[in-house]
Design an enzyme around this catalytic site. Sequence first.
Site, mmCIF file in Angstrom:
data_model
loop_
_atom_site.group_PDB
_atom_site.id
_atom_site.type_symbol
_atom_site.label_atom_id
_atom_site.label_comp_id
_atom_site.label_asym_id
_atom_site.label_seq_id
_atom_site.Cartn_x
_atom_site.Cartn_y
_atom_site.Cartn_z
ATOM 1 N N ARG A 59 40.705 47.937 19.944
ATOM 2 C CA ARG A 59 40.378 46.512 19.942
ATOM 3 C C ARG A 59 39.763 46.094 21.276
ATOM 4 N NH1 ARG A 59 45.518 47.841 19.941
ATOM 5 N NH2 ARG A 59 47.089 46.826 21.254
ATOM 6 N N CYS A 68 45.093 29.267 34.700
ATOM 7 C CA CYS A 68 44.184 30.073 33.884
ATOM 8 C C CYS A 68 43.901 31.427 34.529
ATOM 9 C CB CYS A 68 42.879 29.328 33.658
ATOM 10 S SG CYS A 68 41.682 30.270 32.683
ATOM 11 N N ASP A 121 50.509 35.005 34.792
ATOM 12 C CA ASP A 121 49.783 35.995 35.591
ATOM 13 C C ASP A 121 49.686 35.553 37.054
ATOM 14 O OD1 ASP A 121 49.273 37.579 33.344
ATOM 15 O OD2 ASP A 121 47.463 36.451 32.845
ATOM 16 N N LYS A 141 49.767 44.642 27.701
ATOM 17 C CA LYS A 141 50.967 43.836 27.456
ATOM 18 C C LYS A 141 52.188 44.735 27.292
ATOM 19 C CE LYS A 141 48.166 40.399 25.056
ATOM 20 N NZ LYS A 141 46.937 41.214 25.133
ATOM 21 N N ASP A 189 51.792 40.911 31.074
ATOM 22 C CA ASP A 189 50.476 41.542 31.014
ATOM 23 C C ASP A 189 50.311 42.266 32.342
ATOM 24 O OD1 ASP A 189 48.112 42.236 29.823
ATOM 25 O OD2 ASP A 189 47.584 40.189 29.264
ATOM 26 N N CYS A 246 36.095 25.036 28.712
ATOM 27 C CA CYS A 246 37.241 24.631 27.893
ATOM 28 C C CYS A 246 37.283 23.109 27.803
ATOM 29 C CB CYS A 246 38.545 25.112 28.516
ATOM 30 S SG CYS A 246 38.805 26.885 28.427
ATOM 31 N N ARG A 301 41.482 33.294 33.887
ATOM 32 C CA ARG A 301 40.037 33.504 34.037
ATOM 33 C C ARG A 301 39.385 32.373 34.838
ATOM 34 N NH1 ARG A 301 40.177 34.951 28.156
ATOM 35 N NH2 ARG A 301 40.907 37.101 28.221
ATOM 36 N N ARG A 312 40.186 47.476 26.753
ATOM 37 C CA ARG A 312 41.342 48.067 27.404
ATOM 38 C C ARG A 312 42.138 48.935 26.434
ATOM 39 N NH1 ARG A 312 44.203 43.536 28.884
ATOM 40 N NH2 ARG A 312 43.143 43.442 30.884
ATOM 41 N N TYR A 313 42.299 48.484 25.202
ATOM 42 C CA TYR A 313 43.047 49.214 24.189
ATOM 43 C C TYR A 313 42.088 50.043 23.338
ATOM 44 C CZ TYR A 313 46.641 45.768 25.415
ATOM 45 O OH TYR A 313 47.535 44.990 26.090
ATOM 46 N N CYS A 361 43.376 24.670 32.387
ATOM 47 C CA CYS A 361 44.765 24.890 32.771
ATOM 48 C C CYS A 361 44.804 25.427 34.198
ATOM 49 C CB CYS A 361 45.420 25.882 31.812
ATOM 50 S SG CYS A 361 45.364 25.349 30.081
#
Length: 470
Positions: free
Chosen positions: A129, A145, A304, A348, A341, A138, A147, A125-126, A142
Amino acid sequence: MEESSTSSTVQVQSRRGRGYYFPDATDEQWTDWRWQFRHRITSLDELLRFLHIPEDERAARREVLRDFRMGITPYYLSLIDADDPDDPILRQVVPLQDEVYNREVGVEDPLGEEAYSPVPGITHRYPDRVLMVISNSCAIYCRYCTRKRIMYEDAVPDIEIDRMVDYIARTPQVRDVVVSGGDPLNNSTPKLERILSKLRAIPHLEIIRIGTRVPVALPQRIDDELCEMLQKYHPLWINVHFNHPREVTPEAARACDKLSRAGVPLNNQSVLLKGVNDDVPTMKALVHGLMRMRVRPYYLYQCDPVRGSEHLRTTVGKGLELIEGLRGHTSGLAIPTFVIDAPGGGGKIPVTPDYLQSYDPVAGRAVVRNFQKKVFVYDDPRPVSSAEWKAAHGAGANGNGNGNGNGHANGNGNGNGHGNGNGHAPATDLEGRPIVGKSTWVHRGHQAPAPTNRLPTVDRIDGGGNGDGR
């Protein structure tokens, strides 16, 4: 009354911790991260062995688990207060009825990661990076999450990881990679090292970052073998994910200390969650706990809008309120940047309270307020040019300025100096050298230095009118 209150407190405390949930676990088992991972609670029936869930809610909670899996390590379960249905640790990992009510609210890919994915597993996206997802699992899952759509127990195939590495290798503008998941530290140490060694072999890749919640959910994983391996691949950074001060335990502190001693800087990325950390005392306790562990509070994310998590989201105003409650009331180093975000891949965006009230770039003036709501005017720099200085002090700027009757400043020049009536001659010693930084301030407990005959009796002399230099 006091006795009753004390016994009640003891009762609450006794229904939390390893001794309550896993009294038969040996020290060897409890400190073995593989044992912790194998004994995760992954079904509602298992969870019912430890926590009370009303019968009329069980069907709905089972329905939740059809959409998004559950995983809770014994260690993380031990942080939950079994008597509190609104426990902030519980809310992060235990499926609630609210997830059913909100299952159609939100989106699968709120950050638009897949739209910026040149190869599977990479988000670019950037400009300089990329994000590299090397795990689909995981230690804990969470409920908020971002994702959820890719969280499976299947390992990411080596061939996919090699394609990600290849993309980075043939994209020279990429200087920074975030290795994420899932959780990269769920991988075995040898597998993780194979990935890191391939990345470190890329000449233009400067920084490797790892995003993990292992120090929070499975601190036993941070062992000597892992730390010795990680320190081979510097510069390497780790972003951890603590959300609540109760997660800052002695075990978590030991894990973070091991990583720090291996030369790995630690930054924390919290998510702002309703009923978890959305009040100033909780957030302040969290950032102070992080600082004691040498973990820098880095980001506070607005949660999010991922599908099924609307009950955990707060307003942007609440996030601003928290930053206001920290700024000026704790160390600046302890204050995270509150960010949104942006949906759809906007990246961000920092969001700050209105400390800058107004700014006029033409006048070079800002109106600002501090944490106490006091307003100040701040001027941009206005350096004096040599022409302005000479105009103000006369053409013979190096000449001897004549005083106005209150004293004389003896210079070493030969020209005639003409003051404008408002000028100042700098303080000099007896040899004509300017005195800079002279102060009368004396530290408590020390005596002021005795005056010497090499200093003039005044700091400066107001320049007189059009007198000749002497």
